[in-house]
Motif scaffolding. Structure first.
Motif, PDB file in Angstrom:
ATOM      1  N   ARG A 341     -26.723   0.131 134.105  1.00 40.91           N
ATOM      2  CA  ARG A 341     -27.400  -0.316 132.874  1.00 40.91           C
ATOM      3  C   ARG A 341     -28.906  -0.202 133.038  1.00 40.91           C
ATOM      4  N   TYR A 342     -29.511   0.566 132.147  1.00 41.46           N
ATOM      5  CA  TYR A 342     -30.960   0.551 132.001  1.00 41.46           C
ATOM      6  C   TYR A 342     -31.245  -0.297 130.764  1.00 41.46           C
ATOM      7  N   PRO A 343     -32.497  -0.700 130.543  1.00 43.76           N
ATOM      8  CA  PRO A 343     -32.762  -1.549 129.375  1.00 43.76           C
ATOM      9  C   PRO A 343     -32.166  -0.967 128.083  1.00 43.76           C
ATOM     10  N   GLU A 344     -32.248   0.348 127.925  1.00 48.68           N
ATOM     11  CA  GLU A 344     -31.785   0.903 126.652  1.00 48.68           C
ATOM     12  C   GLU A 344     -30.573   1.804 126.774  1.00 48.68           C
ATOM     13  N   PHE A 345     -30.064   1.976 127.977  1.00 42.23           N
ATOM     14  CA  PHE A 345     -28.970   2.941 128.154  1.00 42.23           C
ATOM     15  C   PHE A 345     -27.917   2.400 129.118  1.00 42.23           C
ATOM     16  N   THR A 346     -26.649   2.607 128.775  1.00 37.71           N
ATOM     17  CA  THR A 346     -25.559   2.186 129.664  1.00 37.71           C
ATOM     18  C   THR A 346     -24.642   3.363 129.965  1.00 37.71           C
ATOM     19  N   GLY A 364     -22.340  18.303 128.499  1.00 37.10           N
ATOM     20  CA  GLY A 364     -22.556  17.196 127.567  1.00 37.10           C
ATOM     21  C   GLY A 364     -23.978  17.242 127.070  1.00 37.10           C
ATOM     22  N   PRO A 365     -24.272  16.462 126.019  1.00 38.57           N
ATOM     23  CA  PRO A 365     -25.626  16.478 125.474  1.00 38.57           C
ATOM     24  C   PRO A 365     -26.652  15.937 126.468  1.00 38.57           C
ATOM     25  N   ASN A 366     -27.912  16.110 126.138  1.00 37.72           N
ATOM     26  CA  ASN A 366     -28.974  15.515 126.950  1.00 37.72           C
ATOM     27  C   ASN A 366     -28.995  14.005 126.755  1.00 37.72           C
ATOM     28  N   ALA A 367     -29.559  13.311 127.727  1.00 30.69           N
ATOM     29  CA  ALA A 367     -29.738  11.853 127.670  1.00 30.69           C
ATOM     30  C   ALA A 367     -28.419  11.109 127.502  1.00 30.69           C
ATOM     31  N   ILE A 368     -27.353  11.645 128.149  1.00 30.03           N
ATOM     32  CA  ILE A 368     -26.037  11.022 128.012  1.00 30.03           C
ATOM     33  C   ILE A 368     -25.581  10.458 129.368  1.00 30.03           C
ATOM     34  N   GLY A 369     -26.417  10.646 130.389  1.00 29.00           N
ATOM     35  CA  GLY A 369     -26.113  10.037 131.682  1.00 29.00           C
ATOM     36  C   GLY A 369     -25.634  10.981 132.768  1.00 29.00           C
ATOM     37  N   LYS A 370     -25.723  12.308 132.547  1.00 28.68           N
ATOM     38  CA  LYS A 370     -25.234  13.244 133.565  1.00 28.68           C
ATOM     39  C   LYS A 370     -26.049  13.144 134.841  1.00 28.68           C
ATOM     40  N   THR A 371     -27.360  13.103 134.676  1.00 31.69           N
ATOM     41  CA  THR A 371     -28.225  13.032 135.848  1.00 31.69           C
ATOM     42  C   THR A 371     -28.061  11.689 136.554  1.00 31.69           C
ATOM     43  N   THR A 372     -27.935  10.637 135.752  1.00 30.67           N
ATOM     44  CA  THR A 372     -27.741   9.317 136.351  1.00 30.67           C
ATOM     45  C   THR A 372     -26.445   9.308 137.170  1.00 30.67           C
ATOM     46  N   PHE A 373     -25.393   9.900 136.616  1.00 30.21           N
ATOM     47  CA  PHE A 373     -24.108  10.012 137.323  1.00 30.21           C
ATOM     48  C   PHE A 373     -24.289  10.763 138.641  1.00 30.21           C
ATOM     49  N   PRO A 523     -26.482   9.729 122.730  1.00 27.57           N
ATOM     50  CA  PRO A 523     -27.624  10.021 123.600  1.00 27.57           C
ATOM     51  C   PRO A 523     -28.676   8.903 123.579  1.00 27.57           C
ATOM     52  N   SER A 524     -29.198   8.602 124.732  1.00 23.06           N
ATOM     53  CA  SER A 524     -30.232   7.570 124.934  1.00 23.06           C
ATOM     54  C   SER A 524     -29.717   6.146 124.735  1.00 23.06           C
ATOM     55  N   VAL A 525     -28.434   5.971 124.397  1.00 24.87           N
ATOM     56  CA  VAL A 525     -27.887   4.625 124.207  1.00 24.87           C
ATOM     57  C   VAL A 525     -26.746   4.356 125.188  1.00 24.87           C
TER      58      VAL A 525
HETATM   59  P1  ADP Z   1     -28.843  13.495 131.089  1.00 21.13           P
HETATM   60  O1  ADP Z   1     -28.863  13.954 132.504  1.00 21.13           O
HETATM   61  O2  ADP Z   1     -27.461  13.526 130.483  1.00 21.13           O
HETATM   62  O3  ADP Z   1     -29.834  14.195 130.217  1.00 21.13           O
HETATM   63  P2  ADP Z   1     -29.962  11.016 132.106  1.00 21.13           P
HETATM   64  O4  ADP Z   1     -28.941  10.488 133.073  1.00 21.13           O
HETATM   65  O5  ADP Z   1     -31.151  11.661 132.665  1.00 21.13           O
HETATM   66  O6  ADP Z   1     -29.235  11.929 131.027  1.00 21.13           O
HETATM   67  O7  ADP Z   1     -30.467   9.798 131.190  1.00 21.13           O
HETATM   68  C1  ADP Z   1     -29.609   9.003 130.384  1.00 21.13           C
HETATM   69  C2  ADP Z   1     -30.443   7.944 129.676  1.00 21.13           C
HETATM   70  O8  ADP Z   1     -30.888   6.989 130.632  1.00 21.13           O
HETATM   71  C3  ADP Z   1     -31.693   8.478 128.978  1.00 21.13           C
HETATM   72  O9  ADP Z   1     -31.820   7.846 127.726  1.00 21.13           O
HETATM   73  C4  ADP Z   1     -32.828   8.055 129.893  1.00 21.13           C
HETATM   74  O10 ADP Z   1     -33.991   7.794 129.144  1.00 21.13           O
HETATM   75  C5  ADP Z   1     -32.285   6.784 130.524  1.00 21.13           C
HETATM   76  N1  ADP Z   1     -32.835   6.595 131.885  1.00 21.13           N
HETATM   77  C6  ADP Z   1     -32.681   7.436 132.921  1.00 21.13           C
HETATM   78  N2  ADP Z   1     -33.325   6.959 134.022  1.00 21.13           N
HETATM   79  C7  ADP Z   1     -33.884   5.773 133.644  1.00 21.13           C
HETATM   80  C8  ADP Z   1     -34.688   4.792 134.313  1.00 21.13           C
HETATM   81  N3  ADP Z   1     -35.020   4.943 135.604  1.00 21.13           N
HETATM   82  N4  ADP Z   1     -35.108   3.735 133.607  1.00 21.13           N
HETATM   83  C9  ADP Z   1     -34.774   3.579 132.306  1.00 21.13           C
HETATM   84  N5  ADP Z   1     -34.034   4.461 131.626  1.00 21.13           N
HETATM   85  C10 ADP Z   1     -33.582   5.546 132.269  1.00 21.13           C
END
Ligand code: ADP
Ligand code: ADP
Ligand code: SF4
Length: 583
Positions: A341-346, A364-373, A523-525
């Motif tokens: 969980r980030y402030p605006e994204f889960t 998948g679309p951008n800002a959907i959590g792929k990089t976070t995963f 995306p972003s949520v």
């Molecule tokens: P993707 O790789 O699918 O484009 P990301 O995993 O980079 O997506 O990001 C998913 C969402 O998490 C985005 O809305 C991004 O702004 C948010 N996010 C990523 N890293 C952080 C962070 N360190 N702090 C707050 N929000 C983050």
């Protein structure tokens, strides 16, 4: 006709003994085939050179190319960067009301051609600064004659989207300050989904946001000639298609030229393409225009029938059917569900497994959590709910690669692996990524595509069980994508390791993956992952979400995007067959 090219960056006369001159058989018999210029670098006479190729082998810095060319090209010489410099033959013909694409390898002269059309570079026709009259009459009888006349009078207003969007990032300030006329930008911004970021600082934008801002900046200018140097890096498939549609619209009242390496998008975007071929860094020929379908097919086949020229020894092929039988499956690791969980994204992930020797595509679309995963799997960040302890060594290539390191490429790679320099390393990594000529360069001087290849090499050079590559296609040309695809697959198989690839180039995902994971959400949520699926099921799941179907080109079997709402689009959607044909 013969040309001699000396790469002035590689040539280092202070560190050699002028082998090019000493060993030249013509010099030995008393000719002035190689003389030393005022800058202490050699000048090779193309008239006297007999093309024996000895200097090519003797130069310790690999700085020389001697190339035999067809005599017909002499007439078509457009520009030469000085004696023994890169030579460009032909020019694209910009057409009003149409989008003209240029398709070719990096270093083949595409930017040079564009700089000429944009009036940035006066063509010299291979000579010494000829007057405009001569240039204009050189193009007598072709559509370019009038165009050249207008350039010479400074009558062409040009808007350009550069390849390197980081240049915009370094401008500072807020996004809306980049657009002098705010009224006009509103509609553009909403079409490109950047309206919510207009008040952000430019320096805080993600690559995908920056790319769309750069496209909007170019479109918002009032110009006759629009040039886009790659629009797809860092954009997801939706964003790519939206940008393509917008550019098609502006082309109706102006002239658009684009360079694009994502072939599915180029196909949608361009009416005609000029194939550019030659030897990167040596010479480039801009072929006559062809319809976009035929042009891309000929390019993939590697043979231009009209010109009777082979541009590549092998064809680039596509599978009509998804890969069938799975290989014997060894599970490398399993993981339980987790949340971040980030402030605006889960991000909410169900458990899954990683198979050995498998390449997993992630879409998948951008800002959907792929990089976070990917980062959580790699252990770079921790989940908030659940835990991940894969007991796997993971090597990760990020999407955006920083370039500020002041270190030579060979030193950098040597610092990662002891295998550097071995024949294994050369065969598996250096050659397929075409790194030979980059090894003695400084990391800070590399172009986007060069840096990408070094970053892929660095990722695969680390000892690991799982390799995660985030958008390896960005800035690579079509050849480099095909080579990287082959090499990554072989790397996974030969070393019995697993690879995950996050990418938006549908061709690369198709050629590369054994299975597919599909991210969905808002995306972003919020985001979650579906799958992994077999390729056919996965592509259907993904493309259904983005509402895009692909048909097959009858000739090359490459996938082409169907027009939304067309007969085929409707039929395929009804059948649930979005990408591969039924088995
Ligand atoms: P993707 O790789 O699918 O484009 P990301 O995993 O980079 O997506 O990001 C998913 C969402 O998490 C985005 O809305 C991004 O702004 C948010 N996010 C990523 N890293 C952080 C962070 N360190 N702090 C707050 N929000 C983050
Ligand atoms: P592309 O856009 O296809 O990657 P470019 O037009 O940028 O290719 O470059 C083609 C070749 O021209 C490059 O290998 C480079 O060495 C050479 N080149 C580009 N600009 C200059 C210049 N100002 N002076 C000398 N050589 C140049
Ligand atoms: Fe030396 Fe090679 Fe330059 Fe000739 S081309 S001067 S051999 S570095």
């Amino acid at each position: 006709m013969r040309i001699a090219i000396i790469d002035k960056d590689r040539c280092q006369p202070r560190k050699c003994t002028y082998e090019c001159q000493r060993f030249c058989p013509k010099v030995r018999t008393g000719d002035e085939t190689v003389i030393i210029g005022n800058d202490r670098k050699p000048v090779i006479s193309e008239e006297l050179c007999v093309g024996c190729g000895i200097c090519i082998k003797k130069c310790p810095f690999d700085a020389i190319m001697i190339i035999q060319l067809s005599e017909e090209l002499r007439e078509r010489e457009t520009h030469r960067y000085g004696a023994n410099g890169f030579a460009l033959y032909g020019l694209p013909i910009p057409q009003e009301g149409r989008v003209t694409g240029i398709l070719g390898q990096n270093g083949i002269g595409k930017t040079t051609a564009i700089r000429i059309l944009a009036g940035d570079l006066k063509p010299n026709l291979g000579g010494e600064n000829p007057p405009w009259d001569e240039i204009i009459s050189h193009y007598r009888g072709s559509e370019l004659q009038e165009y050249m006349r207008r350039i010479s009078r400074g009558e062409i207003r040009v808007a350009q989207k550069p390849q390197h969007i980081d240049l915009i990032a370094s401008m500072g300030g807020d996004v809306h300050e980049l657009f002098p006329d705010e009224r006009e930008v509103n509609e553009l911004a909403s079409r490109l989904d950047i309206d919510h970021i207009l008040d952000r600082r430019v320096a805080d934008l993600s690559g995908g946001e920056l790319q769309r801002v750069a496209i909007a900046m170019c479109i918002s200018k009032d110009a006759d000639f629009y040039f886009f140097d790659e629009i797809t890096p860092y954009l997801d498939i939706h964003q790519r298609i939206k940008a393509a549609k917008l550019i098609r619209e502006i082309s109706k009242e102006s002239t658009v030229v684009i360079v694009e390496h994502d072939l599915a998008i180029l196909d949608l975007l361009a009416d005609a393409v000029h194939i550019a071929y030659g030897a990167p860094g040596g010479y480039g020929v801009i072929a006559h225009p062809k319809g976009v379908r035929v042009g891309i097919n000929e390019y993939l086949r590697g043979f231009l029938p009209e010109e009777n020229i082979r541009i590549r020894p092998e064809e680039i092929k596509f599978e009509v059917h998804a890969p069938r039988a799975q290989k014997e499956i060894f599970v490398l690791a399993q993981f339980d569900g987790f949340m971040k969980r980030y402030p605006e994204f889960t991000l909410d992930i169900e458990g899954g497994e990683v198979r050995r020797g498998e390449v997993m595509g992630i879409v998948g679309p951008n800002a959907i959590g792929k990089t976070t995963f990917a980062k959580i799997l790699a252990g770079l960040i921790k989940p908030d709910v659940g835990s991940i302890d894969l007991d796997l060594k993971i090597s990760y290539k990020p999407q955006y690669i920083k370039r500020e390191r002041d270190i030579r490429v060979d030193k950098f790679l040597r610092s990662i692996t002891e295998r550097f320099g071995s024949s294994y390393y050369n065969t598996e990594i250096v050659r397929p990524l075409q790194l030979e000529r980059l090894l003695d360069q400084n990391m800070a001087d590399l172009s986007g595509g060069e840096l990408q290849r070094v970053a892929i090499a660095a990722c695969l050079s680390r000892e690991a069980d799982l390799y995660i590559l985030d958008e390896p296609s960005a800035h690579l040309d079509v050849e480099q994508r095909a080579l990287a695809t082959k090499m990554i697959r072989r790397f996974a198989e030969n070393n019995d390791v697993s690879v995950m690839i996050v990418d938006h180039d549908i061709y690369m995902i198709d050629l590369l993956s054994d299975r597919l994971m599909v991210f969905e959400g808002e995306p972003s949520v919020k985001g979650n992952a579906l799958g992994p699926f077999e390729m056919r099921e996965g592509m259907n799941c993904f493309l259904k979400k983005v509402e895009i179907t692909f048909r097959r080109d009858e000739e090359s079997k490459r996938p082409r995007v169907n027009k939304l709402g067309s007969k085929l689009d409707r039929e395929q959607k009804a059948k649930g067959e979005y990408y591969y044909q039924e088995l």
